[in-house]
Design a protein around this motif. Structure first.
Motif, PDB file in Angstrom:
ATOM      1  N   SER A  46       0.847  -1.211   0.000  1.00  0.00           N
ATOM      2  CA  SER A  46       0.000   0.000   0.000  1.00  0.00           C
ATOM      3  C   SER A  46       0.872   1.247   0.000  1.00  0.00           C
ATOM      4  CB  SER A  46      -0.888   0.066   1.244  1.00  0.00           C
ATOM      5  OG  SER A  46      -1.682  -1.061   1.356  1.00  0.00           O
ATOM      6  N   ALA A  53      -6.256  -3.318  -3.485  1.00  0.00           N
ATOM      7  CA  ALA A  53      -7.476  -3.103  -2.701  1.00  0.00           C
ATOM      8  C   ALA A  53      -7.317  -2.026  -1.623  1.00  0.00           C
ATOM      9  CB  ALA A  53      -7.913  -4.421  -2.074  1.00  0.00           C
ATOM     10  N   THR A  54      -6.351  -1.130  -1.788  1.00  0.00           N
ATOM     11  CA  THR A  54      -6.194  -0.047  -0.808  1.00  0.00           C
ATOM     12  C   THR A  54      -6.796   1.227  -1.363  1.00  0.00           C
ATOM     13  OG1 THR A  54      -4.141  -0.995   0.019  1.00  0.00           O
ATOM     14  CG2 THR A  54      -4.509   1.321   0.519  1.00  0.00           C
ATOM     15  N   SER A  55      -7.618   1.894  -0.544  1.00  0.00           N
ATOM     16  CA  SER A  55      -8.131   3.195  -0.989  1.00  0.00           C
ATOM     17  C   SER A  55      -7.462   4.291  -0.154  1.00  0.00           C
ATOM     18  CB  SER A  55      -9.655   3.242  -0.862  1.00  0.00           C
ATOM     19  OG  SER A  55     -10.067   2.607   0.319  1.00  0.00           O
ATOM     20  N   VAL A  58      -5.625   6.656   3.730  1.00  0.00           N
ATOM     21  CA  VAL A  58      -5.958   5.570   4.664  1.00  0.00           C
ATOM     22  C   VAL A  58      -5.047   5.655   5.892  1.00  0.00           C
ATOM     23  CG1 VAL A  58      -4.411   3.832   3.615  1.00  0.00           C
ATOM     24  CG2 VAL A  58      -6.486   3.084   4.786  1.00  0.00           C
ATOM     25  N   LYS A 110     -14.259  -5.914   4.796  1.00  0.00           N
ATOM     26  CA  LYS A 110     -13.382  -4.742   4.729  1.00  0.00           C
ATOM     27  C   LYS A 110     -12.313  -4.940   5.785  1.00  0.00           C
ATOM     28  CE  LYS A 110     -16.387  -1.076   3.005  1.00  0.00           C
ATOM     29  NZ  LYS A 110     -17.665  -1.837   2.887  1.00  0.00           N
ATOM     30  N   GLN A 115      -9.226  -1.166   3.291  1.00  0.00           N
ATOM     31  CA  GLN A 115     -10.494  -0.615   2.792  1.00  0.00           C
ATOM     32  C   GLN A 115     -11.213   0.201   3.871  1.00  0.00           C
ATOM     33  OE1 GLN A 115     -10.395  -4.270   2.828  1.00  0.00           O
ATOM     34  NE2 GLN A 115      -9.131  -4.276   0.986  1.00  0.00           N
TER      35      GLN A 115
END
Ligand code: NAD
Ligand code: ZN
Ligand code: ZN
Length: 342
Positions: A46, A53-55, A58, A110, A115
């Protein structure tokens, strides 16, 4: 309170934000004062912007230990002053896997730090069903490592009954090391761990895994034969995420055996489905853990069955989060678990 936010790849911003208040806790919530955070391989992805799948932005941190500051009115699992850790999984409770109790593969899963926001801050609120209370004498660093230990606990359950079997773990990073330690603790006859790094294999030996094989120096088949002789091996764990590794395991394992795929493969490997069928092999996936794996992990660490000290490469202060990532980048070959101290 302090909060470390990964606003975009390679950019951690330290913010001063309002701390959650004890008076705002819902009945099943617990307020923690975070003490230690472990940095895991996925978070490194990340940090570099290569975790799909990292937004962003965060708050990272899903391997942690902390002290209970306050509890909601219905909490019975812990009380103020207890040292605890908690699972980072947010699940729906309504989908079919959740209803079967397999919430680790919830359709709406999640994971905090990817996430959803994680625990890289002074205070953090979690639901009581995700809390595991740590024994008073367990070092805070170990508490922050219960998460990867629980991965090993679950993966070895996915491998079926290991008692009396010869087991190979391919890949001696933190996760492979812990899987191998668990295989031994769960009664495997002999455990062999492989890697291409002598440093990682040395760490495995320090953790009590006597049989190690560097597959960059000795061909897999030859090395396995020299250790297991004609007995062969009856269970295997792929924890390297490398095509040649899963192929070697498939080609050499005893017919009818189980291989657990623990690693996340960057690129799908090309496997012989003919071979899989002819040999009646079982390829099992494994996804994180469930609460019982956390509890097993706590027990195994506190009883000394799982050794963690050799895995801790370095410790950094909270303000040094960025430096910790730089250290990891510069010392990939010779570092394993990095701990952040708050
Ligand atoms: N299934 C899950 O729930 C779960 C949970 C956590 C991590 N993981 C995954 O597990 C994997 C391992 O995690 P880690 O933190 O230990 O990673 P890591 O990168 O530290 O370890 C991988 C190891 O494999 C070794 N390796 C490379 N080529 C090899 C080969 N041909 N044979 C044997 N070993 C070889 C590397 O030298 C390295 O030591 C990662 O893919 C990670 O994403 C899965
Ligand atoms: Zn992790
Ligand atoms: Zn669900």
């Amino acid at each position: 309170m302090r909060q470390a936010v990964l606003v975009e790849p390679k950019h951690i911003e330290f913010r001063e934000v309002e701390a959650p208040k004890a008076s705002d806790l819902k009945e099943h919530q617990v307020l923690l004062n975070i003490k230690r955070i472990g940095i895991c391989g996925s978070e490194i992805h990340s940090y570099h912007g290569c975790h799909p799948a990292t937004s962003y932005p965060v708050v990272q941190g899903h391997e942690y230990s902390g002290v209970v500051v306050a509890t909601g009115t219905a909490v019975t699992i812990c009380k103020s002053g207890d040292v605890v850790t908690a699972r980072p999984q947010l699940v729906c409770g309504k989908c079919k896997p959740c209803k079967r109790g397999e919430y680790n593969i919830c359709e709406e899963l999640k994971v905090q730090a990817f996430q959803a926001n994680g625990a890289a801050q002074d205070f953090f609120v979690v639901d009581d069903d995700r809390i595991a209370v740590l024994p008073k004498d367990m070092p805070l660093d170990y508490g922050a490592m219960i998460e990867p230990v629980a991965v090993g606990a679950h993966a070895t359950v996915r491998g079926g009954d290991l008692k009396g079997k010869n087991v190979i773990v391919s890949g001696a990073g933190t996760i492979g090391n812990l899987v191998a330690q668990f295989a031994k603790a769960r009664g495997a006859k002999q455990v062999l761990i492989t890697d291409v790094s002598d440093f990682r294999l040395e760490m495995a030996r320090k953790c009590g895994i006597a049989n190690t094989l560097n597959v960059a120096k000795t061909p897999f088949k030859e090395g396995v034969k020299s250790i297991f002789g004609d007995e062969g091996f009856q269970a295997a764990f792929e924890v390297a995420g490398v095509e040649s590794s899963i192929c070697s395991l498939m080609e050499c394992i005893e017919k009818g055996s189980t291989i657990v795929v623990v690693a996340v493969f960057d690129k799908d490997p090309s496997l012989s489905m003919f071979y899989l069928g002819e040999h009646e092999l079982k390829l099992n996936g494994t996804m994180m853990y469930r609460h019982e794996d956390y509890l097993t992990a706590v027990d195994m660490v506190s009883s000394g069955s799982i050794h963690l000290e050799p895995l801790i490469s370095n410790r950094f202060l909270f303000e040094q989060y960025d430096e910790a990532y730089k250290f990891i980048d510069e010392n990939r070959a010779t570092s394993m678990k990095i701990i952040i101290k708050l």
